[in-house]
Design an enzyme around this catalytic site. Sequence first.
Site, short mmCIF file in Angstrom:
data_model
loop_
_atom_site.label_atom_id
_atom_site.label_comp_id
_atom_site.label_asym_id
_atom_site.label_seq_id
_atom_site.Cartn_x
_atom_site.Cartn_y
_atom_site.Cartn_z
N ARG A 1 8.61 25.30 3.17
CA ARG A 1 8.22 24.58 4.38
C ARG A 1 8.54 25.33 5.67
O ARG A 1 7.77 25.30 6.62
CB ARG A 1 8.90 23.20 4.39
CG ARG A 1 8.36 22.29 3.31
CD ARG A 1 9.12 21.00 3.23
NE ARG A 1 8.47 20.12 2.25
CZ ARG A 1 8.93 18.92 1.92
NH1 ARG A 1 10.04 18.47 2.49
NH2 ARG A 1 8.30 18.18 1.04
N GLU B 1 20.68 12.16 1.73
CA GLU B 1 20.43 12.95 2.94
C GLU B 1 21.57 12.87 3.94
O GLU B 1 21.68 13.72 4.83
CB GLU B 1 19.12 12.49 3.59
CG GLU B 1 18.62 13.40 4.69
CD GLU B 1 17.32 12.94 5.33
OE1 GLU B 1 16.88 13.60 6.29
OE2 GLU B 1 16.75 11.94 4.87
#
Length: 643
Positions: A338, A433
């Site tokens: 990414r 996360e």
Amino acid sequence: MDLYREGDPVADTKAPDGPIETRWERRRFEAKLVNPANRRKMTVIVVGTGLAGGSAAATLAEQGYQVKSYCYQDSPRRAHSIAAQGGINAAKNYRNDGDSVHRLFYDTVKGGDFRSRESNVHRLAEVSVNIIDQCVAQGVPFAREYGGLLDTRSFGGAQVQRTFYARGQTGQQLLLGAYQALERQIGLGNVEMNSRHEMLELIVVDGRARGIVVRDLVTGEIASEFADAVVLASGGYGNVFYLSTNAKGCNVTATWRAHRKGAYFANPCYTQIHPTCIPVSGDHQSKLTLMSESLRNDGRVWVPKAKGDDRRPKDIPEDERDYYLERIYPSFGNLVPRDIASRAAKNVCDEGRGVGPGGLGVYLDFADAIQRLGRKAIEAKYGNLFEMYERITGEDPYEVPMRIYPAVHYTMGGLWVDYDLQSTIPGLFVIGEANFSDHGANRLGASALMQGLADGYFVLPNTIANYLAAGPFDTVEASHPAAVEARRAVEDRIQRLLAVNGDRTVDSFHRELGQIMWEHCGMERSEAGLRKAIDEIRALREEFWQRVRIIGDADGLNQSLEKAGRVADFFELAELMCIDALHREESCGGHFRAEHQTPDGEAQRDDERFAYVAAWEYGAEQPVLHKEDLLFEYVHPTQRSYK
């Protein structure tokens, strides 16, 4: 400008040594256990009900602990994990294409640009194979081939097909699996579910995390809740940029409150820019929409070769198109990681070859795939994503290429944890996360769902027992001085926010903060830009506390007050992000410093000076940097290449 000071190094004392293939097995065996009778006497608070929090709460309750679960949404199933689209990685090697636990481990360490821990990443790769079995047993409707076998597809940063998926709704289906496991335990009375409650403070007693202060978002009531241990599964902080792919409610408050109480915050500058998002369409927008990375399996990314070519895409001949990812990175093509795909898109747009309004977009074209596979096959794989794109843009991606552009998506930074997922505050565990542990400087696609479920179902339930084996701990009452202080701090902060009674909305401050962060701490950073950002953030924060206007009061539902508290924490986080980015004089993964790049524009790491985790301790005057050195025994750092 003296922005920080350096403290003593920090070390992960829980990580085993020896052969990496046996470290997790040995840690589980060596860790202390809690017998079933004692588990019933212990309480664990879990903040957050996404994949990490939901699976952790369900599993801990299944083991016999009393669990208190908290989320600010009106239902656990509205956690932001539901928005994940593309898939979940697992080293099953169903395709017989050379995948293995070691290859997933290798790809993840390399994909993170050699800024993650080997021990943690190998454990993640090991556990990945169990996650799929767990979810299939729950009834998660993964995509299947004609013969009934589970299907997989490719994702960025890998040359094997290891990503399991459910069309473009993988997060939703996985969350419903965790949600039904959680609801089962709620029904049995093992989990006390508290929705529409926001954590606003951590209660630390005698150096241990023993509870939280929460606000009932409907009634405004503030309460202190106590437990033997606290688990934060509250997600990432991408909304510091205002415009991001995160849900509007996503915030940093739970982890930031813990940080202010002594939990180190690690690598805050490592934020991920996702390459396939619907471009910004105007100043009216309050969030951005993700188009799954899985689309890059069949979509080809291109821009016109000529600057300023504003012809319709179907009018631009093949020989006048630049399929730039396929040209620059022939080995991986459109499936580069990414960070690389995002910077490449920015580069071609900066050259004046972008498409759409303002030239801030590139094409993601499915014409070849539709011709090769047929429209029905593409509908089966991506139908809901195509429908979502058409509803938002008014353009049919079956007929014209999608327009995409990078946007803030995920945060690799988070609270520092050891191998047991415990923060620097004993009894405070951080999963999903919300921690920093597994992805280094760049997360590979389809690894967020993998980490969330690995932490919740398989890692935390084993490691938290080692801590709880010393309990149950002494009962803490609401009258304890530490609990009184924590509650008073929450009440004072709320009153301080309401007392400003200024003339600017919370959203106007948040939007301006986001613009500063995107401009100076987004896809590209520089020393001059970061120093300017720090000055602007400090000035804007001061103005916030003088001019913010909050309508209503604290006695009931007040979304303006909710947002104000979250934005106040974003101001403090934003400054630390810029300080972290400024001190790291190298480029790696999602952290790209303009001064540190190779001649062909790739990230240039400095392994001699910066092969460490930057763990920041909160300081009232200035933050304190603690370094955790990274050692690479199995995947030796090299110049990262996907060409």
